[in-house]
Motif scaffolding. Structure first.
Motif, PDB file in Angstrom:
ATOM      1  N   SER A 155      90.337   9.317 -34.288  1.00 12.38           N
ATOM      2  CA  SER A 155      91.375  10.193 -35.003  1.00 12.38           C
ATOM      3  C   SER A 155      90.983  10.801 -36.547  1.00 12.38           C
ATOM      4  N   PHE A 156      89.762  10.638 -37.456  1.00 11.70           N
ATOM      5  CA  PHE A 156      89.020  10.928 -37.656  1.00 11.70           C
ATOM      6  C   PHE A 156      88.441  12.268 -37.161  1.00 11.70           C
ATOM      7  N   TRP A 157      87.612  11.935 -35.677  1.00 13.79           N
ATOM      8  CA  TRP A 157      87.070  13.392 -35.737  1.00 13.79           C
ATOM      9  C   TRP A 157      88.058  14.379 -34.850  1.00 13.79           C
ATOM     10  N   GLY A 158      89.392  13.570 -34.442  1.00 18.23           N
ATOM     11  CA  GLY A 158      89.838  15.251 -33.941  1.00 18.23           C
ATOM     12  C   GLY A 158      89.846  14.673 -32.764  1.00 18.23           C
ATOM     13  N   GLY A 159      90.220  13.919 -32.101  1.00 16.02           N
ATOM     14  CA  GLY A 159      89.930  13.223 -30.617  1.00 16.02           C
ATOM     15  C   GLY A 159      91.442  12.637 -30.400  1.00 16.02           C
ATOM     16  N   ARG A 160      92.570  13.428 -31.552  1.00 16.00           N
ATOM     17  CA  ARG A 160      94.262  12.751 -31.524  1.00 16.00           C
ATOM     18  C   ARG A 160      94.509  13.510 -32.245  1.00 16.00           C
ATOM     19  N   SER A 161      95.499  14.077 -31.510  1.00 12.75           N
ATOM     20  CA  SER A 161      97.075  14.294 -32.779  1.00 12.75           C
ATOM     21  C   SER A 161      97.818  13.987 -33.019  1.00 12.75           C
ATOM     22  N   ILE A 162      98.128  14.434 -34.175  1.00 13.61           N
ATOM     23  CA  ILE A 162      98.881  13.204 -35.231  1.00 13.61           C
ATOM     24  C   ILE A 162     100.020  14.098 -35.789  1.00 13.61           C
TER      25      ILE A 162
END
Length: 607
Positions: A155-162
């Motif tokens: 999530s920190f790296w933008g690998g997942r959408s939130i």
């Protein structure tokens, strides 16, 4: 019995449509107003403080991440992000005691402090409120297991959408935020289909190792930007001293064409600085029949140029032996086997003065670890190319096409290919382990060796490019020269599947890229630069028939492949050093190892 089989098949089918969703617990993201997820990575420096073993997880995204003490916040050289990772609040308190100790407003300037916390948070706690008052961002999940740490790192790296926003928090500076998916994610769930795929890939990879098709290999399989398989097998040599790891760097051979050279060509098309109709005459002042070759023909390999340059033959001293230089059958004068049914004259020597064992002003070109060449070899290579007689402009795969593309790129930009790659591809995308001439930055122990050169460089090629032409050009060539990890290659593959964007950075437009992945010549299976499936009887293709006609990619001589299927948004990366220790080893192709893996992907991901 039939009912049970039918039920199992239906279950598999229903799972296959949903396995790619990251369906674990939600991640909540809180940040102050001007904090933004990392996009362009040209000037990113990330230090982490953690007790959760997250450094390898962080380095999947960016190899420059390092573990550090909170004192880095007050050092003159400060990271852009200081990240605390924990799944126990006691650890957070300990870490932030150090941050409070070294924290000053001047010391923190320019550094974002980010907390990745896996576990429940008591929003009424003074301890929580005090910590979050100096945080620029918080990523948190309710669970505290290893999988949750992995999800937070992604999530920190933008690998997942939130998507979920929750503003029930004491830290007034932090507000609930959403986030778009920017980079590859790594699947952390469990499903029958993914488990079956991984098992099948394991079996095929172990087959390759069992038959000594390669000492080791690395495989990445992703769909919809979600990595389902990321595994390394075996060792870098048959002596089994160094196991293949996610950070092992390989000579990726002709993958350099579509990973290093082609992105620059696409960017130039996108910017209107180049098009398929332009000729070598107009671009490089080339005369004669070669001057009429256009950029489209170079990209399609229909230029009429031969497969490559006889680099070694151009460097030998013709007075040192009685011709012929090479024969098909061994005899008294031709004892050195250099390939299948090919033997070299034992009397041959290299041209005097052209090569030395130690680099000096007159011999600046590093051909291998223990061989350096004069600058004159470059002109000899290009003089040979200029005098090549015209051949029929039918499809003929040729390294020379991409050597010309390199010259066009360098003439147009005024920069060397490696400098341009570092500045426009590697830096913005954060590719720290994809580069030309890797020993400029990495130890030889981090690089997999290739082949024993028994006739030219007379050494095990290790950290210098295997391709002879690229080596004589100093390790930087349009046709070969890049070294990379499988992870870094996968990022370029996802860039292509995304139509020119990765990590929030757009390198070219989708409509420009679309011109490169269609067939432009009915007599040629290729797109512009990319290889594509063959669909004509009797014509062997690079991939099995199960792959869609619209899929595209490339292979490399050292045992590499990157292949993309835009219809299912599937990415396959295979990296190995199958030519170690000898280029005669063709078991990888003979046993269809890469094709078997592609068939496994089709079978399990597209039932």
């Amino acid at each position: 019995m039939h009912f049970k089989v039918l039920t199992l098949l239906l279950t598999l089918f229903s799972l296959s449509t949903a396995i790619y969703a990251q369906d674990e617990e939600n991640v909540l993201f809180y940040a102050e107003g001007d904090y933004a997820p990392i996009t362009g990575m040209s000037h990113i420096g990330v230090a982490i403080s953690n007790d959760a073993g997250a450094l390898p997880l962080m380095r999947r995204y960016y190899d420059a991440v390092y573990e550090a003490h909170p004192s880095v916040l007050s050092n003159l050289s400060k990271p852009s992000h200081y990240v605390v990772i924990a799944n126990d609040w006691k650890d957070v308190k300990v870490q932030f005691e150090g941050i409070f100790r070294f924290y000053t407003s001047s010391g923190r300037r320019g550094t974002n402090i980010v907390l990745l916390y896996a576990g429940p948070l008591d929003v009424q706690s003074d301890s929580v409120a005090n910590v979050l008052r100096i945080c620029d961002a918080l990523y948190t999940t309710k669970r505290s297991d290893r999988s949750s740490i992995d999800i937070l790192v992604q999530s920190f790296w933008g690998g997942r959408s939130i998507d979920e926003v929750n503003d029930v928090f004491l830290a007034a500076r932090l507000r609930g935020r959403t986030q778009d998916k920017l980079r590859l994610s790594f699947y952390t769930g469990s499903s029958l289909v993914v488990d079956s795929l991984r098992q099948n890939i394991d079996e095929i990879a172990n087959e390759a190792l069992d038959i000594n098709a390669t000492p080791g290999l690395s495989v990445i399989i992703a769909q919809h930007g979600n990595v389902l398989v990321d595994k390394q097998y075996g060792y870098t040599t048959y002596q089994e001293t160094n196991a293949v790891s996610p950070t092992t760097i390989y000579d990726i051979a002709s993958l350099s064409k579509v990973v290093g050279t082609l992105p620059q060509v696409i960017r130039m098309f996108d910017q209107g600085h180049l098009d398929a109709s332009q000729t070598l005459s107009s671009l490089l002042d080339i005369e004669g029949w070669q001057g009429r070759i256009n950029v489209g023909q170079l990209l399609l390999h229909t230029s009429g140029l031969p497969a490559g340059v006889p680099a070694y033959a151009l460097t030998v001293d013709s007075s040192s032996f009685q011709p012929p230089l090479l024969v098909r059958r061994r005899d008294a004068l031709h004892q050195q086997r250099i390939g299948k049914n090919l033997y070299l004259n034992i009397k041959v020597k290299l041209r005097p003065g052209w090569f030395v064992d130690e680099q000096d002003v007159s011999h600046p070109i590093r051909v291998s670890r223990y061989l350096y060449a004069s600058d004159s070899v470059r002109s000899i290579l290009w003089r040979h190319i200029a005098n090549i007689p015209q051949q029929s402009p039918t499809y003929r795969y040729s390294d020379i096409n991409f050597l010309y593309l390199q010259r066009i790129i360098e003439r147009k930009t005024g920069k060397k290919l490696d400098e341009l790659f570092d500045a426009t591809i590697a830096a913005p995308l954060g590719l720290k382990r994809m580069l030309y001439c890797p020993t400029n930055k990495f130890r030889i122990s981090e690089i997999a060796p290739t082949a024993e050169d028994v006739y030219f460089r007379h050494e095990m090629l290790w950290s210098t490019v295997h391709d002879e032409t690229a080596a004589l050009l100093g390790g930087v060539a349009g046709n070969a020269g890049l070294f990379a990890t499988a992870y870094e290659v996968a990022k370029i593959g996802q860039l292509y599947l995304n139509g020119g964007t990765y990590g929030g950075v757009r390198l070219f437009k989708q409509e420009t890229f679309d011109e490169f992945i269609v067939r432009h010549d009915p007599h040629c299976r290729r797109g512009y630069g990319f290889d594509m499936p063959e669909r004509r009887n009797g014509k062997p293709g690079p991939v099995p028939d199960c792959m869609p006609k619209t899929s595209y990619g490339h292979t490399g001589f050292t045992g590499t492949m990157m292949w993309m299927d835009p219809e299912s948004e599937t990415l396959f990366v295979f990296i190995s050093n199958r030519i170690h220790p000898s280029i005669d080893n063709s078991k990888l192709s003979q046993k269809d190892i890469r094709s078997k893996m592609l068939e496994a992907i089709t079978r399990f991901l597209h039932p």
